[in-house]
Motif scaffolding. Sequence first.
Motif, short mmCIF file in Angstrom:
data_model
loop_
_atom_site.label_atom_id
_atom_site.label_comp_id
_atom_site.label_asym_id
_atom_site.label_seq_id
_atom_site.Cartn_x
_atom_site.Cartn_y
_atom_site.Cartn_z
N THR A 70 -9.59 38.55 -1.86
CA THR A 70 -9.42 37.09 -1.74
C THR A 70 -7.94 36.69 -1.78
O THR A 70 -7.60 35.54 -2.05
CB THR A 70 -10.18 36.36 -2.87
N THR B 293 -6.96 33.63 0.60
CA THR B 293 -7.49 32.32 0.20
C THR B 293 -6.97 31.90 -1.18
O THR B 293 -6.72 30.72 -1.41
CB THR B 293 -9.04 32.32 0.21
N ASP B 294 -6.80 32.85 -2.08
CA ASP B 294 -6.22 32.51 -3.39
C ASP B 294 -4.84 31.88 -3.21
O ASP B 294 -4.52 30.86 -3.80
CB ASP B 294 -6.07 33.77 -4.27
N PHE C 25 -4.96 28.44 -1.63
CA PHE C 25 -5.48 27.41 -2.52
C PHE C 25 -4.52 27.12 -3.67
O PHE C 25 -4.14 25.98 -3.91
CB PHE C 25 -6.86 27.83 -3.03
N LYS D 230 -6.14 24.78 3.42
CA LYS D 230 -7.47 25.32 3.68
C LYS D 230 -7.40 26.35 4.81
O LYS D 230 -6.73 26.09 5.82
CB LYS D 230 -8.40 24.19 4.10
N SER E 241 -13.57 28.91 2.56
CA SER E 241 -12.68 28.05 1.80
C SER E 241 -13.00 28.17 0.31
O SER E 241 -14.15 28.44 -0.04
CB SER E 241 -12.93 26.61 2.26
N LYS E 242 -12.03 27.92 -0.54
CA LYS E 242 -12.31 27.99 -1.99
C LYS E 242 -12.90 26.68 -2.49
O LYS E 242 -12.57 25.64 -1.97
CB LYS E 242 -11.02 28.27 -2.75
#
Length: 363
Positions: free
Chosen positions: A314, A317-318, A321, A327, A362-363
């Motif tokens: 991840t 995305t980490d 975010f 995004k 997305s987170k």
Amino acid sequence: MIYREYGSTGKMVSALGFGGMRFKDIKDIDTCVSMMLTAARGGVNYFDTAPKYFGTGSEEAFAKGLATMRNENLPYYLSTKTDESHPDCIRREIDAQLKRLDVNYIDFYHIWCITSLDNWRERKKNGVLETFIKLKEEGLIKHICVSSHLIGDDIKELLMEEIFEGVLFGYSAYNFKTRQAAFDAITDRRIGCVVMNPLGGGIIPGNPEIFRFLQTVPDETVVQAALRFLFAHQEITISLVGFETEEQVNEALAAANSPLQLSPDKLKQIKKNATVSLEGICTGCQYCDHCPVNIPIPKYMDAYNQKILSDSKTAITDRLFWHWNLKPEDAAACIECGRCEEECTQHLNIIERLKEISVLPSK
Ligand code: SF4
Ligand code: SF4
């Protein structure tokens, strides 16, 4: 401090150079000046800026720093650049720079940021070389240099131009393979070689574990190891570091002033030991940051770096975010115009990466 001759100019320059592109707060002129003085007192005598670093802010800060150095009899060579190529525009630019920097001449003046051989041919057609020669004849510049993000044989071809007395290009412990070919031309033609982005825009200090392979003694920091790696290249005249803080200046000076220098054999060994493939990393230079649909490309590519530099599934995305508040799906706005890839100094496949990012959850 190690000093080397800049090409065949007869000028002895410090192996560590001061780059004026990363000051933490350009409005805090006193701190900027203080950093320059710390470097100069530590033996640095090559100071590099540009007309678009913080707008004209870097050159303005340099004017104050250089004036103080003159008062203290600290020797320096000044380097700056122009990306103009039409004679009238170059003339306007250098007149403004000389005034802004409060100097009568520039020691090393660069034809700035050649992004492709076509770009180079176009600038030549516009008259950039004749204008630079004239500036030199008039004594406004002392040496004609070029800065480029070309790689492989392209950079070799560029450097075969007899006019150049020196070159500035990106080179560090993670992209050394792509720019090795330049050294043939540099050695053959005996020109000065200045490398920028030696710490990968913060990637090396930010990933000490990954770059551990550079360390040769237990107590050196990864920054010091990365700089010693560069100092060990006899082809490199100056490693130019863009400093953010005074602490960083002192850390780099400690590496440049340490008696520990790497032998050519040790250097070969380190390159062999670079077991992790580090190519394809975004250096955060922001040259691509003119997207017509306003995608913040350097931020997305920074997130992609995390995938390359970490094991986490991840990681992208980490980073998007937590670090950038972005995004992944917004990367799908790319219309594939290709502009960013043309401008990318690291020749990254940005469009493919954005596609890959855009479908991540997305987170
Ligand atoms: S290719 Fe995509 S990301 Fe790159 S500049 Fe064009 S629209 Fe923006
Ligand atoms: S994508 Fe390329 S041009 Fe853009 S910031 Fe990263 S290295 Fe620089």
